[in-house]
Design a protein around this motif. Structure first.
Motif, PDB file in Angstrom:
ATOM      1  N   SER A  34       0.817  -1.217   0.000  1.00 44.40           N
ATOM      2  CA  SER A  34       0.000   0.000   0.000  1.00 44.40           C
ATOM      3  C   SER A  34       0.848   1.263   0.000  1.00 44.40           C
ATOM      4  CB  SER A  34      -0.922   0.015   1.214  1.00 44.40           C
ATOM      5  OG  SER A  34      -1.883  -1.002   1.105  1.00 44.40           O
ATOM      6  N   PRO A  50      -2.127  -1.399  -8.222  1.00 38.00           N
ATOM      7  CA  PRO A  50      -2.504  -1.288  -6.805  1.00 38.00           C
ATOM      8  C   PRO A  50      -1.909  -2.452  -6.017  1.00 38.00           C
ATOM      9  CG  PRO A  50      -4.343  -2.127  -8.066  1.00 38.00           C
ATOM     10  CD  PRO A  50      -3.257  -1.804  -9.051  1.00 38.00           C
ATOM     11  N   GLY A  52      -1.007  -2.985  -2.918  1.00 37.82           N
ATOM     12  CA  GLY A  52      -1.629  -3.382  -1.660  1.00 37.82           C
ATOM     13  C   GLY A  52      -2.817  -4.295  -1.896  1.00 37.82           C
ATOM     14  N   ASP A  79      -4.560   1.879   3.242  1.00 35.28           N
ATOM     15  CA  ASP A  79      -4.312   2.128   1.825  1.00 35.28           C
ATOM     16  C   ASP A  79      -4.893   3.476   1.396  1.00 35.28           C
ATOM     17  OD1 ASP A  79      -3.365   0.915  -0.813  1.00 35.28           O
ATOM     18  OD2 ASP A  79      -5.427   1.488  -1.289  1.00 35.28           O
ATOM     19  N   ASP A  80      -6.043   3.833   1.928  1.00 31.44           N
ATOM     20  CA  ASP A  80      -6.649   5.122   1.587  1.00 31.44           C
ATOM     21  C   ASP A  80      -5.772   6.298   2.000  1.00 31.44           C
ATOM     22  OD1 ASP A  80      -8.941   4.402   0.242  1.00 31.44           O
ATOM     23  OD2 ASP A  80     -10.134   4.220   2.059  1.00 31.44           O
ATOM     24  N   SER A  83      -2.944   6.196  -0.990  1.00 32.13           N
ATOM     25  CA  SER A  83      -3.235   5.970  -2.409  1.00 32.13           C
ATOM     26  C   SER A  83      -3.645   7.224  -3.168  1.00 32.13           C
ATOM     27  CB  SER A  83      -4.335   4.919  -2.562  1.00 32.13           C
ATOM     28  OG  SER A  83      -5.561   5.429  -2.086  1.00 32.13           O
ATOM     29  N   ALA A  90     -10.950   2.490  -0.610  1.00 27.68           N
ATOM     30  CA  ALA A  90     -10.345   1.169  -0.418  1.00 27.68           C
ATOM     31  C   ALA A  90     -11.027   0.419   0.719  1.00 27.68           C
ATOM     32  CB  ALA A  90      -8.846   1.296  -0.149  1.00 27.68           C
ATOM     33  N   TRP A  94     -12.093  -3.028  -0.681  1.00 24.00           N
ATOM     34  CA  TRP A  94     -11.356  -4.160  -0.121  1.00 24.00           C
ATOM     35  C   TRP A  94     -12.289  -5.059   0.687  1.00 24.00           C
ATOM     36  CZ3 TRP A  94      -5.645  -3.440   1.585  1.00 24.00           C
ATOM     37  CH2 TRP A  94      -4.938  -2.790   0.582  1.00 24.00           C
TER      38      TRP A  94
END
Length: 180
Positions: A34, A50, A52, A79-80, A83, A90, A94
């Protein structure tokens, strides 16, 4: 057995799996994946896969029962943060991906490499397209044409990510000396 007997793990006495390694290695690989948007890469369009999300899918495919379905929420939140997507993107995607992988696992318990790759490719494609919709908000076809290199690179790179996860799975199960 004599005291000098050795196997592939070293001495057979006082060797066991590390609980810390068993739980930390999958999470750390996903978290490091990530962090890849922080790499100094300059491009005119989105090309970085991406990682992660790809590591999350690979861990879910390699070790289906290792992570619970709710793990998408905290890992997606991390991750947010890095990213560049709106916060919550995410987290939602996710979590949905983990639930979808559970449903696929229940429906098809025995899969082949090609089915796993096709499943991961569909999940990656949906993740990139939905992420682009959330980030851009417009339904212009030109925006989705920009995703083709990133999507192709991600799909072609997924088997390598799966091999990396398989290596880290062996590291996760490495036997270390136990004291006491």
């Amino acid at each position: 057995m004599s005291s000098t007997h050795r196997d592939s793990f070293g001495k057979t006495i006082n060797r066991d799996h590390s609980v810390i390694l068993a739980h930390a290695v999958p999470l750390l690989t996903i978290l490091l994946g990530s962090l890849t948007p922080m790499l100094p890469l300059i491009a005119s369009g989105p090309v970085m896969p991406p990682f992660g999300f790809m590591f999350l899918l690979a861990w879910r495919i390699v070790r289906p029962g290792l992570m619970p379905p709710w793990i998408g929420l905290p890992l997606g939140a991390f991750d947010d943060l890095f990213s560049g997507q709106p916060f919550g993107n995410a987290i939602l995607l996710w979590s949905i991906a983990m639930l979808a992988m559970d449903a696929i696992e229940a429906r098809f318990p025995w899969r082949s490499f090609w089915q796993d790759w096709a499943t991961a490719s569909g999940m990656i494609a949906a993740y990139l397209v939905l992420g682009a919709l959330v980030a851009g908000g417009n339904f212009e076809p030109q925006r989705f044409l920009l995703l083709i290199p990133q999507l192709a690179f991600s799909i072609l790179l997924f088997p390598i990510v799966g091999r990396i996860v398989a290596f880290f799975d062996r590291v996760r199960l490495f036997r270390i000396k136990v004291i006491g």
